[in-house]
Write an enzyme that holds these catalytic residues in place. Sequence first.
Site, short mmCIF file in Angstrom:
data_model
loop_
_atom_site.label_atom_id
_atom_site.label_comp_id
_atom_site.label_asym_id
_atom_site.label_seq_id
_atom_site.Cartn_x
_atom_site.Cartn_y
_atom_site.Cartn_z
CE1 TYR A 1 10.80 39.59 64.22
CE2 TYR A 1 11.70 41.74 64.79
CZ TYR A 1 11.03 40.92 63.91
OH TYR A 1 10.59 41.43 62.71
CG HIS A 57 5.17 37.06 62.06
ND1 HIS A 57 5.15 37.95 61.01
CD2 HIS A 57 4.72 35.88 61.57
CE1 HIS A 57 4.72 37.33 59.92
NE2 HIS A 57 4.46 36.07 60.23
CE LYS A 92 3.99 42.88 64.87
NZ LYS A 92 4.11 41.52 64.48
#
Length: 170
Positions: A106, A116, A147
């Site tokens: 994170y 997220h 990601k």
Amino acid sequence: MRVEGQLGDEVVTIKATSIARRLHGKSHYGKMYEDRLQLSLIEAAYLMERGKLKLMKDDDEVSPEEFISLLGERGLYSKYLVYRDLRNRGYIVKTGFKYGAEFRLYERGGAPGRTHSAYLVRVISENDTIHALDFSSYVRVAHGVNKKLLMAFLDDEEDITYYLVDWIRP
């Protein structure tokens, strides 16, 4: 302040005290259940190193050296070094198991439940071989879940070099 944890086969369990709730709520360690906080072995090693966890196996205290040795026996030591480095840099680090990675990362200021994770982290020792198909799958999975892929290469001197890998359309 140190909290006492009980070493199990795969996790460390801490009774749900105010300290345990603070470790989870403020610093995002482990998974909180009604009556306990459950830590991964890697999280427990980090908290132990920082003097926040007294680790017990039944009625015997486990020394930091014994626990680091256990991590090595289980093939977790290199992952621990990367976890420690990322935590020391101020990131929240959680398991990446369901994405086929060692960790989810994170951004600073982000946290599970609020934001997220931004990255998936793969840990590679400098002597490991990465096959092109495996590498491609790491990148595709990261891209597929919105990601970025952070490859952490660990050398024999325990130095870590990070590479940010992004998927591009040819």
